[in-house]
Design a protein around this motif. Structure first.
Motif, mmCIF file in Angstrom:
data_model
loop_
_atom_site.group_PDB
_atom_site.id
_atom_site.type_symbol
_atom_site.label_atom_id
_atom_site.label_comp_id
_atom_site.label_asym_id
_atom_site.label_seq_id
_atom_site.Cartn_x
_atom_site.Cartn_y
_atom_site.Cartn_z
ATOM 1 N N LYS A 1 -22.602 48.370 -14.509
ATOM 2 C CA LYS A 1 -23.033 47.240 -13.673
ATOM 3 C C LYS A 1 -24.568 47.207 -13.628
ATOM 4 N N PHE B 1 -12.335 39.537 -12.717
ATOM 5 C CA PHE B 1 -11.759 40.813 -13.127
ATOM 6 C C PHE B 1 -10.567 41.103 -12.207
ATOM 7 N N SER C 1 -15.756 53.013 -4.938
ATOM 8 C CA SER C 1 -15.689 52.037 -6.042
ATOM 9 C C SER C 1 -15.846 50.627 -5.478
ATOM 10 N N GLY C 2 -16.027 49.683 -6.375
ATOM 11 C CA GLY C 2 -16.082 48.284 -5.960
ATOM 12 C C GLY C 2 -14.729 47.806 -5.459
ATOM 13 N N THR C 3 -13.678 48.284 -6.089
ATOM 14 C CA THR C 3 -12.326 47.910 -5.660
ATOM 15 C C THR C 3 -12.082 48.376 -4.229
ATOM 16 N N CYS D 1 -19.724 42.293 -7.052
ATOM 17 C CA CYS D 1 -19.678 43.450 -7.956
ATOM 18 C C CYS D 1 -20.432 43.238 -9.262
ATOM 19 N N GLN D 2 -20.725 41.960 -9.603
ATOM 20 C CA GLN D 2 -21.493 41.694 -10.825
ATOM 21 C C GLN D 2 -22.848 41.073 -10.495
ATOM 22 N N ASP E 1 -17.381 38.845 -3.444
ATOM 23 C CA ASP E 1 -17.253 39.861 -4.486
ATOM 24 C C ASP E 1 -18.552 39.808 -5.287
ATOM 25 N N SER F 1 -20.001 46.940 -6.655
ATOM 26 C CA SER F 1 -19.518 48.055 -7.475
ATOM 27 C C SER F 1 -20.722 48.721 -8.131
ATOM 28 N N ALA G 1 -9.572 43.476 -10.528
ATOM 29 C CA ALA G 1 -9.791 44.243 -9.294
ATOM 30 C C ALA G 1 -9.911 43.344 -8.063
ATOM 31 N N THR G 2 -10.459 42.138 -8.245
ATOM 32 C CA THR G 2 -10.603 41.217 -7.116
ATOM 33 C C THR G 2 -9.228 40.925 -6.516
HETATM 34 C C1 LIG Z 1 -16.417 45.790 -11.482
HETATM 35 C C2 LIG Z 1 -15.770 44.776 -10.643
HETATM 36 C C3 LIG Z 1 -14.914 45.106 -9.585
HETATM 37 C C4 LIG Z 1 -14.415 46.485 -9.331
HETATM 38 O O1 LIG Z 1 -15.357 47.462 -9.234
HETATM 39 P P1 LIG Z 1 -14.973 48.993 -9.559
HETATM 40 O O2 LIG Z 1 -16.170 49.724 -9.097
HETATM 41 O O3 LIG Z 1 -14.753 49.084 -11.034
HETATM 42 O O4 LIG Z 1 -13.757 49.328 -8.761
HETATM 43 C C5 LIG Z 1 -14.449 44.079 -8.782
HETATM 44 N N1 LIG Z 1 -14.758 42.802 -9.015
HETATM 45 C C6 LIG Z 1 -15.549 42.433 -10.051
HETATM 46 C C7 LIG Z 1 -15.868 40.987 -10.245
HETATM 47 C C8 LIG Z 1 -16.059 43.403 -10.908
HETATM 48 O O5 LIG Z 1 -16.821 43.035 -11.938
#
Ligand SMILES: *Cc1c(COP(=O)(O)O)cnc(C)c1O
Length: 385
Positions: free
Chosen positions: A191, A91, A64-66, A164-165, A162, A186, A93-94
């Motif tokens: 995404k 988000f 996962s991104g996390t 992830c986006q 990060d 992520s 998760a960061t």
């Molecule tokens: C989606 C996202 C994450 C986490 O990714 P996951 O794959 O859902 O664990 C972390 N940071 C940002 C900015 C995100 O958009």
């Protein structure tokens, strides 16, 4: 409503699948028939292709991104007693990834133009415990990386992006993920590059970081059954890698469509006084999300819903006001721009296959709703000049 559109989803993963179904079905079948489900050859192949796409030497697939964020931080030895500076507007998760290592997230308010970490506030967040900066390329637009790298260089800090986006976004021509010491992506389904389930990736030019993340994702082993550290089970599935390899080929094209859609929205909404996204001069935005600001966000969301249009809010409650982060000891007013914007932002439908007539339908509905530009506090408007 004046045209043929009747429903506009927020994202439409089925529409994307329709465009690649033959290739994807074939790739999935190959994995199933070959039965190499865990760290099969598709994982290594995708890692190479993704690293090359990002312009980094290495990439390591995780679940996962996390996990990508957490394992990257751990690979740099960040843990209890350390502070990691990140954006107040992101988000959860960061921040969670930082907390999972035992370190403490230190938040910085956002730039009112780009919604990303305001680099002019970076220095005041530094303490003798600061070990890393974790900028977020929110909504698909890179944070202003040059000043971040400069501050980090001066204070001996690690920078982990990060991203992830921001798959495929560029900062001054360089891909998101290739500028810091490492970056996390992520592959959550919606995404810009999404798996058929969860997935993530750490990219870096540093061989030691690659080796650490490889061990951390696989029980701490480099050689089978010899465990050098207490690692996790956080691998990217072979099936997901096979799907992602197909999708990666189309990513630039899909991101280009997202930019066109953003242009259409901008041309329809901007002149009417709606606060549409800023495009920083240094950035090639990939519009993971298309976020506008209006005075009565909840009213607009309800109005659009009545008209068959789905919207989102990214994110309604800033990190420092989340119950889970009471321990940071913050209160309302600590990050005024992030707080102000949290009540005004609304994300419009955005995905590469979104038809132009849907963009027009959504835009006309917004204009008919009678929404005006958002009211911002004097402090915030000053920042906007
Ligand atoms: C989606 C996202 C994450 C986490 O990714 P996951 O794959 O859902 O664990 C972390 N940071 C940002 C900015 C995100 O958009």
């Amino acid at each position: 409503m004046p045209n043929s559109v009747s429903q506009v989803p927020f994202v439409d993963l089925k529409a994307q699948y329709q465009t690649i179904c033959d290739e994807v079905d074939q790739a999935i079948l190959e994995v199933v028939r070959g039965a190499g489900f865990i760290l099969g050859k598709q994982v290594g192949a995708f890692e190479e292709e993704f690293a090359s796409f990002c312009g980094t030497r290495y990439a390591v697939g995780v679940d996962s991104g996390t996990s990508a964020l957490e394992l990257a931080l751990r690979a740099f030895g960040i843990g209890p007693g350390d502070e990691v500076i990140t954006a107040a507007n992101t988000f959860i998760a960061t921040a969670l990834a930082i907390s999972f290592t035992g370190a403490t997230p230190v938040l910085v308010d956002q730039d009112p133009g780009t919604y990303n970490l305001d680099v002019s506030r970076l220095e005041s967040a530094l303490t003798h415990r600061t070990r890393a900066i974790l900028p977020v390329h929110l909504y698909g637009q890179p944070a202003d990386m040059d000043p971040i790298m400069e501050v980090a260089g001066r204070h001996g800090l690690v920078v982990i992006e990060d991203a992830c986006q921001a798959h495929g976004a560029r900062y001054k021509g360089r891909r998101a993920g290739s500028i810091g010491h490492a970056a996390a992506f992520s592959f959550y389904s919606s995404k810009n590059l999404g798996a058929y389930g969860d997935g993530g990736m750490v990219v870096s030019n540093d061989e030691r970081i690659r080796d650490s993340v490889r061990m951390l994702r696989d029980f701490g082993q480099r050689e089978k059954y010899r465990h050098e550290l207490k690692g996790y089970n956080r691998r990217l599935d072979t099936l997901q890698a096979a799907v992602l390899r197909i999708k990666l080929k189309y990513l630039d094209e899909w991101n280009q469509s997202r930019r066109e859609i953003a242009d259409w929205y901008g041309k329809l909404l901007g002149p009417a006084g709606i606060a549409v996204p800023d495009r920083a001069g240094y950035a090639e935005h990939v519009y993971h999300l298309y976020v506008i600001r209006v005075a009565d966000r909840n009213g607009l969301a309800a109005y659009l819903k009545q008209n068959g249009i789905a919207t989102g809010i990214h994110y309604p409650i800033p990190i420092h006001l989340q119950p889970a982060y009471r321990d940071l000891g913050h209160q309302k007013g600590d990050f005024p721009i992030t707080e102000d914007f949290a009540d005004q932002i609304i994300s419009l439908p955005m995905y590469a296959e979104l038809p132009r007539e849907s963009v027009e339908f959504v835009s006309h509905a917004i204009l008919e709703s009678g929404q005006v530009a958002s009211e911002t506090s004097p402090a915030v408007s000053k920042g906007l000049v």
